[in-house]
Write a protein that holds these residues in place. Structure first.
Motif, short mmCIF file in Angstrom:
data_model
loop_
_atom_site.label_atom_id
_atom_site.label_comp_id
_atom_site.label_asym_id
_atom_site.label_seq_id
_atom_site.Cartn_x
_atom_site.Cartn_y
_atom_site.Cartn_z
N VAL A 47 0.84 -1.20 0.00
CA VAL A 47 0.00 0.00 0.00
C VAL A 47 0.88 1.25 0.00
CG1 VAL A 47 -1.65 1.36 1.36
CG2 VAL A 47 -1.99 -1.10 1.08
N ASP A 48 1.87 1.27 0.86
CA ASP A 48 2.77 2.43 0.94
C ASP A 48 3.59 2.59 -0.35
OD1 ASP A 48 1.82 2.90 3.51
OD2 ASP A 48 3.50 1.86 4.46
N HIS A 49 4.05 1.47 -0.89
CA HIS A 49 4.83 1.52 -2.13
C HIS A 49 4.01 2.12 -3.28
CE1 HIS A 49 7.41 0.25 -5.43
NE2 HIS A 49 6.36 -0.31 -5.98
N TRP A 50 2.85 1.55 -3.54
CA TRP A 50 2.02 2.03 -4.64
C TRP A 50 1.45 3.41 -4.34
CZ3 TRP A 50 2.11 0.23 -9.36
CH2 TRP A 50 2.61 -1.05 -9.56
N GLY A 51 1.05 3.62 -3.09
CA GLY A 51 0.48 4.91 -2.70
C GLY A 51 1.48 6.04 -2.77
N GLY A 52 2.76 5.73 -2.74
CA GLY A 52 3.80 6.75 -2.85
C GLY A 52 4.09 7.17 -4.28
N HIS A 53 3.56 6.46 -5.24
CA HIS A 53 3.77 6.79 -6.65
C HIS A 53 3.00 8.07 -6.99
CE1 HIS A 53 3.64 6.53 -11.01
NE2 HIS A 53 4.55 5.57 -10.96
N PRO A 54 3.63 9.02 -7.69
CA PRO A 54 2.94 10.28 -8.01
C PRO A 54 1.61 10.09 -8.75
CG PRO A 54 5.24 10.44 -8.59
CD PRO A 54 5.00 9.00 -8.19
N GLY A 55 1.48 9.05 -9.57
CA GLY A 55 0.26 8.83 -10.32
C GLY A 55 -0.70 7.85 -9.67
N PHE A 56 -0.49 7.55 -8.39
CA PHE A 56 -1.35 6.60 -7.68
C PHE A 56 -2.82 6.97 -7.85
CE2 PHE A 56 -3.58 5.59 -3.61
CZ PHE A 56 -3.50 4.21 -3.64
N SER A 57 -3.62 5.96 -8.18
CA SER A 57 -5.05 6.14 -8.34
C SER A 57 -5.75 5.00 -7.61
CB SER A 57 -5.41 6.12 -9.83
OG SER A 57 -6.79 6.30 -10.00
N CYS A 58 -6.78 5.34 -6.84
CA CYS A 58 -7.49 4.36 -6.04
C CYS A 58 -8.98 4.67 -6.08
CB CYS A 58 -6.98 4.41 -4.60
SG CYS A 58 -7.82 3.29 -3.46
N VAL A 59 -9.78 3.62 -6.10
CA VAL A 59 -11.23 3.77 -5.95
C VAL A 59 -11.67 2.85 -4.81
CG1 VAL A 59 -11.73 4.49 -8.32
CG2 VAL A 59 -11.68 2.06 -7.77
N ILE A 60 -12.58 3.36 -4.01
CA ILE A 60 -13.15 2.58 -2.91
C ILE A 60 -14.67 2.65 -3.05
CG2 ILE A 60 -13.36 2.29 -0.41
CD1 ILE A 60 -10.68 3.76 -0.12
N ALA A 61 -15.32 1.50 -2.96
CA ALA A 61 -16.79 1.43 -3.00
C ALA A 61 -17.31 1.37 -1.57
CB ALA A 61 -17.24 0.20 -3.78
N TYR A 62 -18.34 2.17 -1.32
CA TYR A 62 -18.94 2.24 0.00
C TYR A 62 -20.43 1.89 -0.06
CZ TYR A 62 -14.84 4.83 1.65
OH TYR A 62 -13.57 5.22 1.97
N ASP A 63 -20.87 1.15 0.95
CA ASP A 63 -22.28 0.93 1.22
C ASP A 63 -22.57 1.81 2.43
OD1 ASP A 63 -24.83 0.06 1.78
OD2 ASP A 63 -24.23 -1.95 2.43
N ASP A 64 -23.17 2.97 2.20
CA ASP A 64 -23.28 4.02 3.21
C ASP A 64 -21.86 4.36 3.67
OD1 ASP A 64 -26.06 4.36 3.10
OD2 ASP A 64 -26.35 2.61 4.39
N ALA A 65 -21.52 4.16 4.93
CA ALA A 65 -20.18 4.51 5.43
C ALA A 65 -19.24 3.31 5.42
CB ALA A 65 -20.28 5.07 6.84
N GLU A 66 -19.73 2.12 5.06
CA GLU A 66 -18.92 0.92 5.12
C GLU A 66 -18.17 0.67 3.80
OE1 GLU A 66 -19.36 -3.92 5.57
OE2 GLU A 66 -21.14 -2.68 5.64
N PRO A 67 -16.83 0.62 3.84
CA PRO A 67 -16.09 0.28 2.62
C PRO A 67 -16.27 -1.21 2.31
CG PRO A 67 -14.58 0.58 4.47
CD PRO A 67 -15.96 0.90 4.96
N VAL A 68 -16.59 -1.51 1.05
CA VAL A 68 -16.85 -2.90 0.68
C VAL A 68 -15.85 -3.43 -0.34
CG1 VAL A 68 -19.29 -2.67 1.22
CG2 VAL A 68 -18.53 -2.34 -1.12
N GLY A 69 -15.00 -2.58 -0.88
CA GLY A 69 -14.01 -3.03 -1.84
C GLY A 69 -13.19 -1.86 -2.34
N PHE A 70 -12.05 -2.19 -2.95
CA PHE A 70 -11.20 -1.15 -3.51
C PHE A 70 -10.39 -1.71 -4.68
CE2 PHE A 70 -8.45 -3.19 -0.39
CZ PHE A 70 -7.27 -3.36 -1.11
N ALA A 71 -9.86 -0.81 -5.47
CA ALA A 71 -8.92 -1.15 -6.54
C ALA A 71 -7.93 0.00 -6.64
CB ALA A 71 -9.65 -1.33 -7.87
N TYR A 72 -6.66 -0.33 -6.91
CA TYR A 72 -5.68 0.74 -7.07
C TYR A 72 -4.53 0.31 -7.97
CZ TYR A 72 -2.61 -1.27 -3.39
OH TYR A 72 -1.79 -2.07 -2.63
N GLY A 73 -3.76 1.31 -8.39
CA GLY A 73 -2.58 1.10 -9.20
C GLY A 73 -1.95 2.43 -9.53
N ALA A 74 -1.01 2.38 -10.48
CA ALA A 74 -0.30 3.59 -10.88
C ALA A 74 0.30 3.39 -12.26
CB ALA A 74 0.80 3.93 -9.87
#
Length: 175
Positions: A47-74
Motif C-alpha cells: 500500500v505504501d509503495h504504490w500509494g507513494g507513486h505520483p500517479g497513484f489512483s485508487c477507488v473505494i466502493a462504500y455501502d453508506d459509510a462501510e467500505p466494501v471493496g477497492f482497486a488501485y494502481g499507478a
C-alpha cells in the motif's frame, strides 16, 4: 443493495494517509489473511509503495459509510514496464497502467463489485494498456479478467515468497 447502488469514491496519492487503514482492513477481510503467511502480511508495505507513486489512483466502493471493496494502481514508466519481456515483439504502445490490487469484501462477492471497481479505476485513463497479476491457483479470477478484455501473456513470481502469477495485459479502454 446492488453494486450499482454503491458510492464509488476516487482517491490519489495525497489521500493515502486518510485511506491507508481502510485498504489494509478491507484487504484483510477479503483475503481472510492467514497470520502465518509472510507475503500477505507485507500488504501494508505494498500500500505504501504504490500509494507513494505520483500517479497513484485508487477507488473505494462504500455501502453508506462501510467500505466494501477497492482497486488501485499507478502508471508504469514508459518503455520500462516489466511485462514487456513476456512478449516478442512487445507492443509499440508505451503508456501502461499497473493495476496493482483489487479486493472485495466477502459478503459483496458475485454482485458485480469487482467489475464496478475495475471500470471506475480504468475507464477514462490516458494509458494505452493495463497490466495486472493473478495467482495461477485462481483460474476463475483469471477468467473474470479475460471476460473484461485481459489476456494472459506469461507467468511471473515477482518475489521469492510470492505465488506464481499469470501476467495479464489489456488494451484500454476495456471491452
Amino acid at each position: 443493495m446492488s453494486a450499482a447502488e454503491l458510492d464509488v469514491r476516487h482517491f490519489a496519492r495525497a489521500d493515502l494517509p486518510r485511506i491507508r487503514q481502510v485498504l489494509i482492513d478491507v484487504h484483510a477481510e477479503a483475503q481472510d489473511v492467514d497470520g502465518d503467511d509472510e507475503f500477505t502480511k507485507r500488504f501494508p508495505w505494498f500500500v505504501d509503495h504504490w500509494g507513494g507513486h505520483p500517479g497513484f489512483s485508487c477507488v473505494i466502493a462504500y455501502d453508506d459509510a462501510e467500505p466494501v471493496g477497492f482497486a488501485y494502481g499507478a502508471p508504469a514508466t514508459p518503455l520500462r514496464e516489466w511485462w514487456r519481456g513476456h512478449l516478442d515483439p512487445a507492443p509499440e504502445k508505451t503508456r501502461t497502467f499497473s493495476y496493482s490490487e483489487l479486493a472485495v469484501s466477502t459478503k459483496w462477492r458475485k454482485k458485480g463489485v469487482a467489475k464496478l471497481l475495475s471500470r471506475a479505476l480504468l475507464d477514462g485513463r490516458d494509458d494505452d494498456m493495463a497490466v495486472l497479476l493473478v495467482d495461477v491457483e485462481h483460474p476463475r479470477v483469471q477468467a473474470l479478467y479475460e471476460s473484461w478484455g485481459f489476456r494472459k501473456i506469461g507467468e511471473d513470481r515477482p518475489f521469492p515468497d510470492s505465488p506464481v502469477y499469470a501476467v495479464m495485459l489489456a488494451e484500454l479502454p476495456l471491452s
